[in-house]
Design a protein around this motif. Structure first.
Motif, PDB file in Angstrom:
ATOM      1  N   ASP A   1       0.858  -1.186   0.000  1.00  0.00           N
ATOM      2  CA  ASP A   1       0.000   0.000   0.000  1.00  0.00           C
ATOM      3  C   ASP A   1       0.895   1.238   0.000  1.00  0.00           C
ATOM      4  O   ASP A   1       1.845   1.326   0.783  1.00  0.00           O
ATOM      5  CB  ASP A   1      -0.884   0.045   1.255  1.00  0.00           C
ATOM      6  N   ILE A   2       0.618   2.168  -0.907  1.00  0.00           N
ATOM      7  CA  ILE A   2       1.399   3.413  -0.942  1.00  0.00           C
ATOM      8  C   ILE A   2       0.473   4.593  -1.219  1.00  0.00           C
ATOM      9  O   ILE A   2      -0.605   4.431  -1.793  1.00  0.00           O
ATOM     10  CB  ILE A   2       2.519   3.395  -2.008  1.00  0.00           C
ATOM     11  N   THR A   3       0.922   5.745  -0.796  1.00  0.00           N
ATOM     12  CA  THR A   3       0.260   6.995  -1.138  1.00  0.00           C
ATOM     13  C   THR A   3       1.282   7.849  -1.868  1.00  0.00           C
ATOM     14  O   THR A   3       2.386   8.068  -1.374  1.00  0.00           O
ATOM     15  CB  THR A   3      -0.245   7.719   0.128  1.00  0.00           C
ATOM     16  N   TYR A   4       0.902   8.290  -3.057  1.00  0.00           N
ATOM     17  CA  TYR A   4       1.784   9.130  -3.857  1.00  0.00           C
ATOM     18  C   TYR A   4       1.021  10.391  -4.237  1.00  0.00           C
ATOM     19  O   TYR A   4      -0.033  10.310  -4.868  1.00  0.00           O
ATOM     20  CB  TYR A   4       2.244   8.375  -5.111  1.00  0.00           C
ATOM     21  N   LYS A   5       1.569  11.543  -3.846  1.00  0.00           N
ATOM     22  CA  LYS A   5       0.918  12.831  -4.104  1.00  0.00           C
ATOM     23  C   LYS A   5      -0.553  12.795  -3.685  1.00  0.00           C
ATOM     24  O   LYS A   5      -1.436  13.153  -4.452  1.00  0.00           O
ATOM     25  CB  LYS A   5       1.069  13.237  -5.573  1.00  0.00           C
ATOM     26  N   ASP A   6      -0.782  12.320  -2.484  1.00  0.00           N
ATOM     27  CA  ASP A   6      -2.118  12.256  -1.871  1.00  0.00           C
ATOM     28  C   ASP A   6      -3.088  11.304  -2.571  1.00  0.00           C
ATOM     29  O   ASP A   6      -4.294  11.389  -2.370  1.00  0.00           O
ATOM     30  CB  ASP A   6      -2.751  13.659  -1.771  1.00  0.00           C
ATOM     31  N   VAL A   7      -2.581  10.408  -3.404  1.00  0.00           N
ATOM     32  CA  VAL A   7      -3.430   9.390  -4.035  1.00  0.00           C
ATOM     33  C   VAL A   7      -3.011   8.038  -3.463  1.00  0.00           C
ATOM     34  O   VAL A   7      -1.836   7.676  -3.489  1.00  0.00           O
ATOM     35  CB  VAL A   7      -3.280   9.396  -5.565  1.00  0.00           C
TER      36      VAL A   7
ATOM     37  N   PHE B   1      -3.288  15.201 -10.036  1.00  0.00           N
ATOM     38  CA  PHE B   1      -4.337  14.762  -9.117  1.00  0.00           C
ATOM     39  C   PHE B   1      -4.612  15.883  -8.131  1.00  0.00           C
ATOM     40  O   PHE B   1      -3.706  16.472  -7.581  1.00  0.00           O
ATOM     41  CB  PHE B   1      -3.888  13.507  -8.344  1.00  0.00           C
ATOM     42  N   GLU B   2      -5.862  16.190  -7.954  1.00  0.00           N
ATOM     43  CA  GLU B   2      -6.222  17.256  -7.005  1.00  0.00           C
ATOM     44  C   GLU B   2      -7.093  16.709  -5.916  1.00  0.00           C
ATOM     45  O   GLU B   2      -7.838  15.806  -6.065  1.00  0.00           O
ATOM     46  CB  GLU B   2      -6.931  18.372  -7.746  1.00  0.00           C
TER      47      GLU B   2
END
Length: 150
Positions: free
Chosen positions: A45-51, A149-150
């Motif tokens: 599991d990862i989060t990249y730039k709030d995604v 991504f926003e």
């Protein structure tokens, strides 16, 4: 510069350290004829730039976008063959993808393009229209792959 190099007796079309080779690699960087989209599976599991990407998610990578990254390629929309002069052969190979998904024509395609350029520049005469392009910027590029991504 290409014509000057082609007129030398020391030209080796197999060389990966020549100006004509840098021109071909730069062309591939800007206008890759094969759309390469390697896919990778997220291992954790990862989060990249709030995604958030859960483990097991398949992510497709658009190589064309990576090859226009301003951090890696300054003036990335410009045709600048000299950018490859001090890069290793392995770094030049990024235009053919990476890992097991790398294009199998990594050695063949540049040679074919260099042979074609050799024929075109030695058998025909061309005059540069200096008013056509005022700089090295490639006018046809529209980055339709840049997503935020926003």
């Amino acid at each position: 510069k290409i014509k000057k190099e082609l007129n030398t007796s020391m030209l080796n079309l197999k060389s990966k350290k020549s100006y004509i080779h840098y021109c071909v690699i730069e062309f591939f960087r800007l206008f890759n004829v094969i759309s390469i989209h390697p896919a990778r599976i997220v291992q954790n599991d990862i989060t990249y730039k709030d995604v958030f990407f859960p483990k097991g998610t398949e992510i497709a990578i658009n190589l064309s976008t990576l090859l226009r990254d301003e951090e890696e390629f300054k003036k990335s929309d410009d045709f600048i063959p000299e950018r490859w002069e001090n890069k290793s052969i392995e770094k030049q190979h990024i235009v053919f993808g990476f890992g097991t998904q790398r294009c199998p024509s990594i050695n063949f395609s540049p040679l074919v393009f260099k042979c074609l350029l050799h024929i075109l520049f030695t058998k025909f005469e061309y005059k540069l229209n200096k008013n056509q392009y005022s700089d090295t910027r490639v006018p046809q590029w529209i980055n339709g792959f840049k997503l935020d991504f926003e």
